[in-house]
Design a protein around this motif. Sequence first.
Motif, PDB file in Angstrom:
ATOM      1  N   ASN A  14      32.404  90.494  -2.367  1.00  0.00           N
ATOM      2  CA  ASN A  14      31.350  90.620  -1.365  1.00  0.00           C
ATOM      3  C   ASN A  14      31.039  92.098  -1.124  1.00  0.00           C
ATOM      4  OD1 ASN A  14      29.640  90.548   0.853  1.00  0.00           O
ATOM      5  ND2 ASN A  14      30.721  88.850   1.813  1.00  0.00           N
ATOM      6  N   LYS A  15      30.033  92.578  -1.815  1.00  0.00           N
ATOM      7  CA  LYS A  15      29.674  94.001  -1.718  1.00  0.00           C
ATOM      8  C   LYS A  15      28.994  94.344  -0.391  1.00  0.00           C
ATOM      9  CE  LYS A  15      31.528  94.753  -5.570  1.00  0.00           C
ATOM     10  NZ  LYS A  15      32.897  95.207  -5.544  1.00  0.00           N
ATOM     11  N   ASN A  16      28.736  93.320   0.448  1.00  0.00           N
ATOM     12  CA  ASN A  16      28.127  93.563   1.763  1.00  0.00           C
ATOM     13  C   ASN A  16      29.146  94.025   2.798  1.00  0.00           C
ATOM     14  OD1 ASN A  16      25.509  92.725   0.953  1.00  0.00           O
ATOM     15  ND2 ASN A  16      26.162  90.599   1.148  1.00  0.00           N
ATOM     16  N   VAL A  17      30.435  93.915   2.477  1.00  0.00           N
ATOM     17  CA  VAL A  17      31.468  94.254   3.459  1.00  0.00           C
ATOM     18  C   VAL A  17      32.402  95.332   2.923  1.00  0.00           C
ATOM     19  CG1 VAL A  17      31.422  91.929   4.454  1.00  0.00           C
ATOM     20  CG2 VAL A  17      33.131  92.491   2.727  1.00  0.00           C
ATOM     21  N   LYS A  18      33.031  96.032   3.849  1.00  0.00           N
ATOM     22  CA  LYS A  18      34.075  97.010   3.535  1.00  0.00           C
ATOM     23  C   LYS A  18      35.370  96.474   4.129  1.00  0.00           C
ATOM     24  CE  LYS A  18      30.931 100.941   3.659  1.00  0.00           C
ATOM     25  NZ  LYS A  18      31.080 101.697   2.454  1.00  0.00           N
ATOM     26  N   VAL A  19      36.313  96.141   3.258  1.00  0.00           N
ATOM     27  CA  VAL A  19      37.594  95.597   3.694  1.00  0.00           C
ATOM     28  C   VAL A  19      38.569  96.748   3.915  1.00  0.00           C
ATOM     29  CG1 VAL A  19      39.557  94.153   3.049  1.00  0.00           C
ATOM     30  CG2 VAL A  19      37.228  93.402   2.509  1.00  0.00           C
ATOM     31  N   ALA A  76      39.688  87.694  15.406  1.00  0.00           N
ATOM     32  CA  ALA A  76      40.433  86.460  15.151  1.00  0.00           C
ATOM     33  C   ALA A  76      41.921  86.780  15.080  1.00  0.00           C
ATOM     34  CB  ALA A  76      39.978  85.828  13.839  1.00  0.00           C
ATOM     35  N   GLU A  77      42.673  86.216  16.007  1.00  0.00           N
ATOM     36  CA  GLU A  77      44.128  86.353  16.003  1.00  0.00           C
ATOM     37  C   GLU A  77      44.680  85.102  15.329  1.00  0.00           C
ATOM     38  OE1 GLU A  77      47.818  87.187  19.099  1.00  0.00           O
ATOM     39  OE2 GLU A  77      45.813  86.956  19.886  1.00  0.00           O
ATOM     40  N   ARG A  78      44.625  85.108  13.989  1.00  0.00           N
ATOM     41  CA  ARG A  78      44.999  83.927  13.209  1.00  0.00           C
ATOM     42  C   ARG A  78      45.097  84.310  11.753  1.00  0.00           C
ATOM     43  NH1 ARG A  78      39.526  81.040  11.384  1.00  0.00           N
ATOM     44  NH2 ARG A  78      41.005  80.280   9.868  1.00  0.00           N
ATOM     45  N   ASP A  79      45.657  83.402  10.966  1.00  0.00           N
ATOM     46  CA  ASP A  79      45.649  83.598   9.525  1.00  0.00           C
ATOM     47  C   ASP A  79      44.650  82.628   8.914  1.00  0.00           C
ATOM     48  OD1 ASP A  79      47.558  81.664  10.421  1.00  0.00           O
ATOM     49  OD2 ASP A  79      48.373  81.543   8.399  1.00  0.00           O
ATOM     50  N   PHE A  80      44.204  82.969   7.721  1.00  0.00           N
ATOM     51  CA  PHE A  80      43.235  82.140   7.007  1.00  0.00           C
ATOM     52  C   PHE A  80      43.972  81.359   5.927  1.00  0.00           C
ATOM     53  CE2 PHE A  80      40.835  85.547   8.921  1.00  0.00           C
ATOM     54  CZ  PHE A  80      39.771  84.860   9.489  1.00  0.00           C
ATOM     55  N   GLU A  81      43.646  80.061   5.816  1.00  0.00           N
ATOM     56  CA  GLU A  81      44.355  79.174   4.893  1.00  0.00           C
ATOM     57  C   GLU A  81      43.989  79.400   3.434  1.00  0.00           C
ATOM     58  OE1 GLU A  81      46.883  77.041   5.495  1.00  0.00           O
ATOM     59  OE2 GLU A  81      46.839  77.952   7.495  1.00  0.00           O
ATOM     60  N   ASN A  82      42.760  79.896   3.198  1.00  0.00           N
ATOM     61  CA  ASN A  82      42.324  80.119   1.819  1.00  0.00           C
ATOM     62  C   ASN A  82      41.130  81.085   1.821  1.00  0.00           C
ATOM     63  OD1 ASN A  82      39.898  78.495   2.325  1.00  0.00           O
ATOM     64  ND2 ASN A  82      41.281  76.729   2.195  1.00  0.00           N
ATOM     65  N   PHE A  83      40.705  81.462   0.637  1.00  0.00           N
ATOM     66  CA  PHE A  83      39.599  82.407   0.523  1.00  0.00           C
ATOM     67  C   PHE A  83      38.306  81.843   1.110  1.00  0.00           C
ATOM     68  CE2 PHE A  83      35.787  83.709  -1.793  1.00  0.00           C
ATOM     69  CZ  PHE A  83      35.718  85.040  -1.379  1.00  0.00           C
ATOM     70  N   ASP A  84      38.015  80.587   0.827  1.00  0.00           N
ATOM     71  CA  ASP A  84      36.758  79.988   1.318  1.00  0.00           C
ATOM     72  C   ASP A  84      36.674  80.050   2.839  1.00  0.00           C
ATOM     73  OD1 ASP A  84      35.855  79.480  -1.244  1.00  0.00           O
ATOM     74  OD2 ASP A  84      36.704  77.462  -1.286  1.00  0.00           O
ATOM     75  N   LEU A 106      38.142  82.263   4.862  1.00  0.00           N
ATOM     76  CA  LEU A 106      37.878  83.656   5.230  1.00  0.00           C
ATOM     77  C   LEU A 106      36.438  84.025   4.924  1.00  0.00           C
ATOM     78  CD1 LEU A 106      38.651  86.550   6.071  1.00  0.00           C
ATOM     79  CD2 LEU A 106      39.435  86.905   3.713  1.00  0.00           C
ATOM     80  N   ASN A 107      35.965  83.686   3.761  1.00  0.00           N
ATOM     81  CA  ASN A 107      34.609  84.030   3.351  1.00  0.00           C
ATOM     82  C   ASN A 107      33.579  83.391   4.275  1.00  0.00           C
ATOM     83  OD1 ASN A 107      32.910  85.443   1.498  1.00  0.00           O
ATOM     84  ND2 ASN A 107      32.425  83.485   0.529  1.00  0.00           N
ATOM     85  N   GLN A 108      33.806  82.151   4.647  1.00  0.00           N
ATOM     86  CA  GLN A 108      32.895  81.456   5.568  1.00  0.00           C
ATOM     87  C   GLN A 108      32.906  82.137   6.944  1.00  0.00           C
ATOM     88  OE1 GLN A 108      33.865  77.322   6.180  1.00  0.00           O
ATOM     89  NE2 GLN A 108      31.875  76.863   7.081  1.00  0.00           N
ATOM     90  N   TYR A 109      34.090  82.516   7.402  1.00  0.00           N
ATOM     91  CA  TYR A 109      34.228  83.208   8.690  1.00  0.00           C
ATOM     92  C   TYR A 109      33.441  84.519   8.680  1.00  0.00           C
ATOM     93  CZ  TYR A 109      36.497  85.434  12.701  1.00  0.00           C
ATOM     94  OH  TYR A 109      36.747  86.059  13.897  1.00  0.00           O
TER      95      TYR A 109
END
Length: 163
Positions: free
Chosen positions: A72-77, A142-150, A152-155
């Motif tokens: 995702n080139k729209n974001v800076k991680v 978000a104070e949580r973990d993400f279960e998978n990439f999808d 996180l990406n959706q969030y």
Amino acid sequence: MIKKVIHHLSVLLFVAFSVQAQEKVTIYETYEDFAKNILIEDENIYVINFWATWCAPCIKELPYFEKLNAENKNVKVILVSLDSKKDLDKKLIPFIDKRKLKSKVLLLADKDYNSWLYKVDADWSGAIPATLLLNGKKKQFAERDFENFDELNQYVNSFINLK
């Protein structure tokens, strides 16, 4: 003569390793320095993940952030490690190397958590992993973990698409 050569070589190796460590991880001693340089209000979309090498849920989701960074080139991680500064050379740098992390990695060395957690988000208990999304004045936490990439990406995409 041999002792001098060995000494000079050890100094060169130490300097080279220190430079390598600084290239892999930017260290912020205080939250104020971190905020001034990272939590900026500009046109970029930042995905800032707070994590540590000793946090199993954090480690599990790091590949999702790496994939987000690559795709995702729209974001800076930005991966903000809350590890101890004394563990930089023995734990954090080897961890980055072993997992071949490409995202920007920072070490937030300010251990006075009670003085700055609420500045990230008023409701943050301090649990990690935690993720802050920023875009100009818009922010989401978000104070949580993400279960998978999808997930996180959706969030992230739902944040991007907020008006």
